[in-house]
Design a protein around this motif. Sequence first.
Motif, PDB file in Angstrom:
ATOM      1  N   LYS A 202       0.855  -1.189   0.000  1.00  0.00           N
ATOM      2  CA  LYS A 202       0.000   0.000   0.000  1.00  0.00           C
ATOM      3  C   LYS A 202       0.892   1.242   0.000  1.00  0.00           C
ATOM      4  N   ILE A 203       1.033   1.843  -1.172  1.00  0.00           N
ATOM      5  CA  ILE A 203       1.882   3.018  -1.343  1.00  0.00           C
ATOM      6  C   ILE A 203       1.006   4.230  -1.648  1.00  0.00           C
ATOM      7  N   ASP A 204       1.164   5.274  -0.853  1.00  0.00           N
ATOM      8  CA  ASP A 204       0.516   6.549  -1.149  1.00  0.00           C
ATOM      9  C   ASP A 204       1.586   7.496  -1.677  1.00  0.00           C
ATOM     10  N   TYR A 205       1.273   8.199  -2.765  1.00  0.00           N
ATOM     11  CA  TYR A 205       2.305   8.958  -3.483  1.00  0.00           C
ATOM     12  C   TYR A 205       1.747  10.292  -3.955  1.00  0.00           C
ATOM     13  N   CYS A 206       2.616  11.280  -4.014  1.00  0.00           N
ATOM     14  CA  CYS A 206       2.233  12.551  -4.621  1.00  0.00           C
ATOM     15  C   CYS A 206       3.463  13.210  -5.250  1.00  0.00           C
ATOM     16  N   SER A 207       3.206  13.972  -6.289  1.00  0.00           N
ATOM     17  CA  SER A 207       4.231  14.774  -6.949  1.00  0.00           C
ATOM     18  C   SER A 207       3.773  16.227  -6.891  1.00  0.00           C
ATOM     19  N   TYR A 208       4.612  17.100  -6.374  1.00  0.00           N
ATOM     20  CA  TYR A 208       4.213  18.480  -6.095  1.00  0.00           C
ATOM     21  C   TYR A 208       5.263  19.436  -6.659  1.00  0.00           C
ATOM     22  N   THR A 209       4.812  20.526  -7.251  1.00  0.00           N
ATOM     23  CA  THR A 209       5.701  21.528  -7.835  1.00  0.00           C
ATOM     24  C   THR A 209       5.643  22.808  -7.021  1.00  0.00           C
ATOM     25  N   VAL A 210       6.794  23.344  -6.692  1.00  0.00           N
ATOM     26  CA  VAL A 210       6.868  24.603  -5.949  1.00  0.00           C
ATOM     27  C   VAL A 210       7.752  25.573  -6.731  1.00  0.00           C
ATOM     28  N   ARG A 211       7.263  26.796  -6.901  1.00  0.00           N
ATOM     29  CA  ARG A 211       8.000  27.815  -7.653  1.00  0.00           C
ATOM     30  C   ARG A 211       8.781  28.702  -6.684  1.00  0.00           C
ATOM     31  N   MET A 212      10.089  28.696  -6.863  1.00  0.00           N
ATOM     32  CA  MET A 212      10.974  29.503  -6.037  1.00  0.00           C
ATOM     33  C   MET A 212      11.516  30.678  -6.857  1.00  0.00           C
ATOM     34  N   VAL A 213      12.236  31.578  -6.214  1.00  0.00           N
ATOM     35  CA  VAL A 213      12.809  32.733  -6.901  1.00  0.00           C
ATOM     36  C   VAL A 213      13.826  32.277  -7.942  1.00  0.00           C
ATOM     37  N   TYR A 214      14.575  31.232  -7.624  1.00  0.00           N
ATOM     38  CA  TYR A 214      15.659  30.770  -8.489  1.00  0.00           C
ATOM     39  C   TYR A 214      15.232  29.650  -9.433  1.00  0.00           C
ATOM     40  N   GLY A 215      13.963  29.277  -9.445  1.00  0.00           N
ATOM     41  CA  GLY A 215      13.514  28.231 -10.361  1.00  0.00           C
ATOM     42  C   GLY A 215      12.432  27.359  -9.747  1.00  0.00           C
ATOM     43  N   VAL A 216      12.129  26.279 -10.427  1.00  0.00           N
ATOM     44  CA  VAL A 216      11.068  25.361  -9.997  1.00  0.00           C
ATOM     45  C   VAL A 216      11.691  24.129  -9.345  1.00  0.00           C
ATOM     46  N   LEU A 217      11.144  23.737  -8.194  1.00  0.00           N
ATOM     47  CA  LEU A 217      11.567  22.521  -7.509  1.00  0.00           C
ATOM     48  C   LEU A 217      10.441  21.503  -7.550  1.00  0.00           C
ATOM     49  N   GLY A 218      10.797  20.249  -7.667  1.00  0.00           N
ATOM     50  CA  GLY A 218       9.822  19.157  -7.643  1.00  0.00           C
ATOM     51  C   GLY A 218       9.954  18.361  -6.362  1.00  0.00           C
ATOM     52  N   ILE A 219       8.836  18.138  -5.694  1.00  0.00           N
ATOM     53  CA  ILE A 219       8.813  17.366  -4.441  1.00  0.00           C
ATOM     54  C   ILE A 219       8.017  16.083  -4.682  1.00  0.00           C
ATOM     55  N   LYS A 220       8.607  14.963  -4.325  1.00  0.00           N
ATOM     56  CA  LYS A 220       7.915  13.679  -4.422  1.00  0.00           C
ATOM     57  C   LYS A 220       7.949  12.987  -3.062  1.00  0.00           C
ATOM     58  N   ILE A 221       6.812  12.388  -2.698  1.00  0.00           N
ATOM     59  CA  ILE A 221       6.704  11.709  -1.403  1.00  0.00           C
ATOM     60  C   ILE A 221       6.051  10.347  -1.612  1.00  0.00           C
ATOM     61  N   TRP A 222       6.686   9.310  -1.063  1.00  0.00           N
ATOM     62  CA  TRP A 222       6.134   7.968  -1.048  1.00  0.00           C
ATOM     63  C   TRP A 222       5.913   7.560   0.401  1.00  0.00           C
ATOM     64  N   ILE A 223       4.724   7.063   0.723  1.00  0.00           N
ATOM     65  CA  ILE A 223       4.416   6.589   2.087  1.00  0.00           C
ATOM     66  C   ILE A 223       3.984   5.127   1.992  1.00  0.00           C
ATOM     67  N   PHE A 224       4.669   4.277   2.719  1.00  0.00           N
ATOM     68  CA  PHE A 224       4.378   2.837   2.741  1.00  0.00           C
ATOM     69  C   PHE A 224       3.597   2.515   4.007  1.00  0.00           C
ATOM     70  N   ALA A 225       2.318   2.111   3.832  1.00  0.00           N
ATOM     71  CA  ALA A 225       1.438   1.852   4.970  1.00  0.00           C
ATOM     72  C   ALA A 225       1.400   0.386   5.384  1.00  0.00           C
ATOM     73  N   GLY A 226       1.847  -0.527   4.536  1.00  0.00           N
ATOM     74  CA  GLY A 226       1.807  -1.959   4.865  1.00  0.00           C
ATOM     75  C   GLY A 226       1.507  -2.770   3.617  1.00  0.00           C
ATOM     76  N   GLU A 227       1.348  -4.078   3.794  1.00  0.00           N
ATOM     77  CA  GLU A 227       1.060  -4.972   2.676  1.00  0.00           C
ATOM     78  C   GLU A 227      -0.256  -5.671   2.893  1.00  0.00           C
ATOM     79  N   GLU A 228      -0.954  -5.941   1.772  1.00  0.00           N
ATOM     80  CA  GLU A 228      -2.196  -6.699   1.861  1.00  0.00           C
ATOM     81  C   GLU A 228      -1.898  -8.191   1.867  1.00  0.00           C
TER      82      GLU A 228
END
Length: 228
Positions: A202-228
């Motif tokens: 069970k993986i929960d995931y998101c990809s997020y974009t944040v705009r900074m003064v010096y450019g664009v950064l990409g944030i990715k997060i994976w959360i592992f909740a367990g197995e079925e």
Amino acid sequence: MGQKINPLGLRLGTTQRHRSLWFAEAKNYSKGLQEDQKIRDCIKNFVHDCIKKNVKKNIPSDETMISRLEIQKSIDVIKVIIYTSFPDLPKFLRKGKPQRIKELQTNVAKRFYSVNYKLNIAITIITKPYGQPTILAEYIANQLKERVAFRKAMKTAIELLIAEENTKGIQVQIAGRIDGKEIARVEWIREGRVPLQTIRAKIDYCSYTVRMVYGVLGIKIWIFAGEE
């Protein structure tokens, strides 16, 4: 080179379900997909403005407090389920004359659909917000905009998750011109196990974009909740 795939799409039908439920002919599929994205953007902007007007503290420009939006389309009804971490949102949307939620329904219906469709909006409150990767990514983005060191922001986000959820593991990744450096790079931190190649995980995931003064950064997060 590794072959990358979205961990949510890989697990559809096993541990994940679709966040948009509707049927369309092949020629109309792309149009329906674009409408879904416009609906999500419209609702997120409206909810953020509503929270900003009713809460005295300063709300960051990109913080919506919305974990995800589920869209269900039938012949004459479109239902949108808002998963939010803001407990007073239902009360704020029912304020005013006419109520703000009716204003939101009217705006979305007029902008994207004909008057024959009926738009229903339901709100689900999330009791543990930092267990959601989207809200964690918004938190990291706001920390980066406040000039907090990126490693400290990632470690703090992991601590917030562990304090709320009993997860098996989490991985946080930031990519781009971190700290305004000339050369873009990727930095990541992992705590526990994150088995991305295991379908039953069970993986929960998101990809997020944040705009900074010096450019664009990409944030990715994976959360592992367990197995079925």
